[in-house]
Design a protein around this motif. Structure first.
Motif, PDB file in Angstrom:
ATOM      1  N   PHE A 124       0.830  -1.178  -0.146  1.00  0.00           N
ATOM      2  CA  PHE A 124      -0.160  -0.289   0.107  1.00  0.00           C
ATOM      3  C   PHE A 124       0.875   1.186   0.106  1.00  0.00           C
ATOM      4  O   PHE A 124       0.445   2.386  -0.544  1.00  0.00           O
ATOM      5  CB  PHE A 124      -0.919  -0.103   1.217  1.00  0.00           C
ATOM      6  N   LEU A 125       2.170   1.213   0.525  1.00  0.00           N
ATOM      7  CA  LEU A 125       3.117   2.374   0.732  1.00  0.00           C
ATOM      8  C   LEU A 125       4.055   2.548  -0.606  1.00  0.00           C
ATOM      9  O   LEU A 125       4.284   3.560  -0.710  1.00  0.00           O
ATOM     10  CB  LEU A 125       3.436   2.546   1.902  1.00  0.00           C
ATOM     11  N   VAL A 126       4.273   1.489  -1.212  1.00  0.00           N
ATOM     12  CA  VAL A 126       5.401   1.456  -2.184  1.00  0.00           C
ATOM     13  C   VAL A 126       4.614   1.163  -3.614  1.00  0.00           C
ATOM     14  O   VAL A 126       4.523   1.908  -4.454  1.00  0.00           O
ATOM     15  CB  VAL A 126       6.462   0.512  -1.574  1.00  0.00           C
ATOM     16  N   PHE A 127       4.480  -0.416  -3.661  1.00  0.00           N
ATOM     17  CA  PHE A 127       4.010  -0.788  -5.051  1.00  0.00           C
ATOM     18  C   PHE A 127       2.771  -0.157  -5.508  1.00  0.00           C
ATOM     19  O   PHE A 127       2.844   0.011  -6.704  1.00  0.00           O
ATOM     20  CB  PHE A 127       3.932  -2.445  -4.951  1.00  0.00           C
ATOM     21  N   LYS A 128       1.780   0.118  -4.874  1.00  0.00           N
ATOM     22  CA  LYS A 128       0.487   0.644  -5.152  1.00  0.00           C
ATOM     23  C   LYS A 128       0.709   2.093  -5.726  1.00  0.00           C
ATOM     24  O   LYS A 128       0.262   2.323  -6.802  1.00  0.00           O
ATOM     25  CB  LYS A 128      -0.600   0.703  -3.959  1.00  0.00           C
ATOM     26  N   GLU A 129       1.539   2.649  -4.914  1.00  0.00           N
ATOM     27  CA  GLU A 129       1.808   4.174  -5.415  1.00  0.00           C
ATOM     28  C   GLU A 129       2.722   4.051  -6.651  1.00  0.00           C
ATOM     29  O   GLU A 129       2.368   4.952  -7.461  1.00  0.00           O
ATOM     30  CB  GLU A 129       2.646   4.797  -4.245  1.00  0.00           C
ATOM     31  N   ILE A 130       3.530   3.278  -6.778  1.00  0.00           N
ATOM     32  CA  ILE A 130       4.605   3.275  -7.769  1.00  0.00           C
ATOM     33  C   ILE A 130       3.708   2.979  -9.188  1.00  0.00           C
ATOM     34  O   ILE A 130       3.933   3.362 -10.269  1.00  0.00           O
ATOM     35  CB  ILE A 130       5.639   2.088  -7.619  1.00  0.00           C
ATOM     36  N   SER A 131       2.665   1.997  -9.182  1.00  0.00           N
ATOM     37  CA  SER A 131       1.874   1.538 -10.150  1.00  0.00           C
ATOM     38  C   SER A 131       0.845   2.678 -10.528  1.00  0.00           C
ATOM     39  O   SER A 131       0.824   2.786 -11.624  1.00  0.00           O
ATOM     40  CB  SER A 131       0.899   0.422  -9.467  1.00  0.00           C
ATOM     41  N   ASP A 132       0.572   3.563  -9.535  1.00  0.00           N
ATOM     42  CA  ASP A 132      -0.173   4.485  -9.899  1.00  0.00           C
ATOM     43  C   ASP A 132       0.498   5.708 -10.517  1.00  0.00           C
ATOM     44  O   ASP A 132       0.045   6.378 -11.482  1.00  0.00           O
ATOM     45  CB  ASP A 132      -0.888   5.202  -8.632  1.00  0.00           C
ATOM     46  N   ILE A 133       1.642   5.832 -10.217  1.00  0.00           N
ATOM     47  CA  ILE A 133       2.648   6.874 -10.965  1.00  0.00           C
ATOM     48  C   ILE A 133       2.808   6.516 -12.176  1.00  0.00           C
ATOM     49  O   ILE A 133       2.841   7.040 -13.392  1.00  0.00           O
ATOM     50  CB  ILE A 133       4.129   6.929  -9.899  1.00  0.00           C
ATOM     51  N   TYR A 134       2.999   5.092 -12.392  1.00  0.00           N
ATOM     52  CA  TYR A 134       3.319   4.724 -13.980  1.00  0.00           C
ATOM     53  C   TYR A 134       2.379   4.803 -14.661  1.00  0.00           C
ATOM     54  O   TYR A 134       2.059   5.217 -15.947  1.00  0.00           O
ATOM     55  CB  TYR A 134       3.875   3.260 -13.663  1.00  0.00           C
ATOM     56  N   SER A 135       1.092   4.783 -14.046  1.00  0.00           N
ATOM     57  CA  SER A 135      -0.273   4.682 -14.855  1.00  0.00           C
ATOM     58  C   SER A 135      -0.564   6.354 -15.354  1.00  0.00           C
ATOM     59  O   SER A 135      -0.804   6.289 -16.493  1.00  0.00           O
ATOM     60  CB  SER A 135      -1.607   4.126 -13.966  1.00  0.00           C
ATOM     61  N   VAL A 136      -0.404   7.219 -14.562  1.00  0.00           N
ATOM     62  CA  VAL A 136      -0.267   8.660 -14.792  1.00  0.00           C
ATOM     63  C   VAL A 136       0.625   8.933 -16.029  1.00  0.00           C
ATOM     64  O   VAL A 136       0.366   9.756 -16.746  1.00  0.00           O
ATOM     65  CB  VAL A 136      -0.409   9.569 -13.375  1.00  0.00           C
ATOM     66  N   LEU A 137       1.869   8.477 -15.554  1.00  0.00           N
ATOM     67  CA  LEU A 137       2.822   8.779 -16.564  1.00  0.00           C
ATOM     68  C   LEU A 137       2.641   8.508 -17.827  1.00  0.00           C
ATOM     69  O   LEU A 137       3.085   8.987 -18.899  1.00  0.00           O
ATOM     70  CB  LEU A 137       4.043   8.357 -16.356  1.00  0.00           C
ATOM     71  N   GLU A 138       2.201   7.075 -18.115  1.00  0.00           N
ATOM     72  CA  GLU A 138       1.591   6.491 -19.286  1.00  0.00           C
ATOM     73  C   GLU A 138       0.680   7.325 -19.835  1.00  0.00           C
ATOM     74  O   GLU A 138       0.789   7.558 -21.143  1.00  0.00           O
ATOM     75  CB  GLU A 138       1.129   5.121 -19.313  1.00  0.00           C
ATOM     76  N   LYS A 139      -0.477   7.911 -19.370  1.00  0.00           N
ATOM     77  CA  LYS A 139      -1.371   8.906 -19.792  1.00  0.00           C
ATOM     78  C   LYS A 139      -0.845  10.249 -20.211  1.00  0.00           C
ATOM     79  O   LYS A 139      -1.246  10.480 -21.266  1.00  0.00           O
ATOM     80  CB  LYS A 139      -2.478   8.845 -18.761  1.00  0.00           C
ATOM     81  N   ILE A 140      -0.038  10.680 -19.447  1.00  0.00           N
ATOM     82  CA  ILE A 140       0.834  11.774 -19.862  1.00  0.00           C
ATOM     83  C   ILE A 140       1.734  11.666 -21.128  1.00  0.00           C
ATOM     84  O   ILE A 140       1.682  12.495 -21.935  1.00  0.00           O
ATOM     85  CB  ILE A 140       1.803  12.362 -18.881  1.00  0.00           C
ATOM     86  N   GLN A 141       2.311  10.600 -21.249  1.00  0.00           N
ATOM     87  CA  GLN A 141       3.129  10.094 -22.494  1.00  0.00           C
ATOM     88  C   GLN A 141       2.223  10.077 -23.516  1.00  0.00           C
ATOM     89  O   GLN A 141       2.357  10.589 -24.806  1.00  0.00           O
ATOM     90  CB  GLN A 141       3.825   8.779 -22.220  1.00  0.00           C
ATOM     91  N   LYS A 142       1.043   9.458 -23.483  1.00  0.00           N
ATOM     92  CA  LYS A 142       0.149   9.196 -24.577  1.00  0.00           C
ATOM     93  C   LYS A 142      -0.778  10.774 -24.781  1.00  0.00           C
ATOM     94  O   LYS A 142      -1.772  10.663 -25.771  1.00  0.00           O
ATOM     95  CB  LYS A 142      -0.957   8.175 -24.354  1.00  0.00           C
ATOM     96  N   LYS A 143      -0.603  11.685 -23.941  1.00  0.00           N
ATOM     97  CA  LYS A 143      -1.412  13.012 -24.270  1.00  0.00           C
ATOM     98  C   LYS A 143      -2.842  12.856 -23.679  1.00  0.00           C
ATOM     99  O   LYS A 143      -3.759  13.170 -24.406  1.00  0.00           O
ATOM    100  CB  LYS A 143      -1.183  13.536 -25.335  1.00  0.00           C
ATOM    101  N   ASP A 144      -2.980  11.778 -22.982  1.00  0.00           N
ATOM    102  CA  ASP A 144      -4.720  11.379 -22.629  1.00  0.00           C
ATOM    103  C   ASP A 144      -4.607  11.728 -21.013  1.00  0.00           C
ATOM    104  O   ASP A 144      -4.306  11.034 -20.113  1.00  0.00           O
ATOM    105  CB  ASP A 144      -4.901   9.975 -22.739  1.00  0.00           C
ATOM    106  N   TYR A 145      -5.232  12.791 -20.859  1.00  0.00           N
ATOM    107  CA  TYR A 145      -5.413  13.554 -19.542  1.00  0.00           C
ATOM    108  C   TYR A 145      -6.787  13.195 -18.913  1.00  0.00           C
ATOM    109  O   TYR A 145      -7.241  13.662 -17.907  1.00  0.00           O
ATOM    110  CB  TYR A 145      -5.257  14.957 -19.480  1.00  0.00           C
TER     111      TYR A 145
END
Length: 360
Positions: free
Chosen positions: A56-77
């Motif tokens: 809950f403090l590491v892997f879940k947050e890292i997964s959320d960060i990667y998810s948002v970064l992927e959307k930013i890369q695809k310019k899908d906000y």
């Protein structure tokens, strides 16, 4: 396996359990049963706590960060989760929050740009059509005269009048556009003065009585004759507001209809209401009638004249007076437009109020 929270938790739990058993082996009274129980408890507790912490403090947050970064890369906000846990002790949570805020800001900027682009396309299309109509009309009459109709005096005079009418409409459209643009950019200055709103509305009604008579309409003005309706505002611009609202009430009313103008005071405000008994405005159009060139019935509105900018100008004039225009409408029964202006306090009331405060 080492890249998952369970794998890391298992290794750490085994290590902690082994250290616990090794420590207990140093005791003289340590029995095999005690060692097994202690090892099992330390393993279980260590595994559960470590797994929960990592998940809950590491892997879940890292997964959320990667998810948002992927959307930013695809310019899908779109569909970016809103997180505002600024008090979290987890640095990853705070990083995730910062990334989410950045993504949301970018999403709002993109939406604003898209709306502006859409507004610009609509505006260009609308103004092209509005300019084209009077220009083509005047052009047609003039070319007809040049092709030989100028020799016929009756046709010549009729066509010249029609061409002049089209050019006057074009001039009014350009003037309204310039006025609206100046108001939006803050170039237009307001000149505030004290005047009686009742007298101003009387002037507006007198100017429009001939227009009402042509369609057998009646304008009624209701106010309390014993009250004062003095206000501090830009008299010329408020005249334009009242003229536009009453003119619209006549324009979009039924033949033989009535327009009522109500002037009321409440505490420190004067309320002006313009009511007609026409067809009314559909609910879906109420929010858009103050936009440039927006017309509820486009074909009929153009036939009756007007630039489609009147209500937009009214809105900006009242905003310059720290007021706003309100509208309510019922299909088949008519519409009510209203706005408020400050009521000027009479010197006598101000003096009495001051004396009362001194002696109380």
């Amino acid at each position: 396996m080492l890249t998952t929270s369970r794998g890391i938790s298992l290794i750490l739990a085994l290590a902690i359990s082994a250290l616990t058993v090794a420590f207990l082996l140093l005791l003289d009274d340590a029995t095999p049963t005690l060692l097994i129980v202690a090892g099992g408890i330390s393993f279980s507790v260590s595994y559960i706590l470590t797994n929960i912490t990592l998940e809950f403090l590491v892997f879940k947050e890292i997964s959320d960060i990667y998810s948002v970064l992927e959307k930013i890369q695809k310019k899908d906000y779109s569909n970016i989760p809103e997180k505002s846990d600024k008090l979290s002790i987890s640095p990853l949570r705070r990083i995730n929050t910062s990334i989410n805020i950045y993504a949301q800001t970018k999403n709002k900027e993109i939406e604003a740009l898209q709306k502006n682009a859409e507004f610009r396309r609509e505006f260009i299309a609308d103004i092209s059509h509005e300019l084209k109509t009077p220009i083509f009309a005047a052009q047609g009459y003039i070319h007809t005269l040049l092709d030989g109709a100028v020799d016929d005096k009756s046709v010549r005079l009729k066509f010249l009048k029609r061409a002049a009418k089209s050019l006057n409409a074009l001039d009014k459209l350009v003037q309204d556009l310039l006025t609206l643009n100046q108001m939006e950019s803050g170039v237009v200055k307001f000149h505030f003065e004290t005047f009686d709103l009742k007298d101003l509305i009387h002037e507006v009604i007198e100017d429009l009585e001939h227009k009402a008579a042509k369609r057998d309409m009646l304008i009624r003005f209701f106010y309390d004759k014993e009250k004062s309706f003095k206000t501090v505002a830009d008299k010329e611009k408020i005249f334009r507001v009242c003229q536009n609202l009453i003119s619209n009430a006549l324009k979009y009313n039924n033949d033989g209809g009535e327009v009522e103008v109500h002037l009321k005071t409440h505490k420190s405000q004067i309320t002006v209401e313009v009511k007609d008994n026409g067809k009314g405005i559909p609910a879906e159009d109420l929010k858009r009638i103050f936009e440039r060139f927006y017309r509820v019935e486009k074909s009929r509105s153009r036939e009756r004249g007007g630039t489609g900018l009147g209500l937009a100008i009214v809105k900006h004039i009242l905003e310059g007076h720290k007021s706003k225009i309100s509208v309510s409408s019922t299909l088949g029964k008519g519409s009510i437009f209203s706005f408020e202006l400050p009521l000027e306090k009479s010197p006598e009331k101000t003096v009495l109020k001051t004396l009362n405060s001194l002696f109380v």
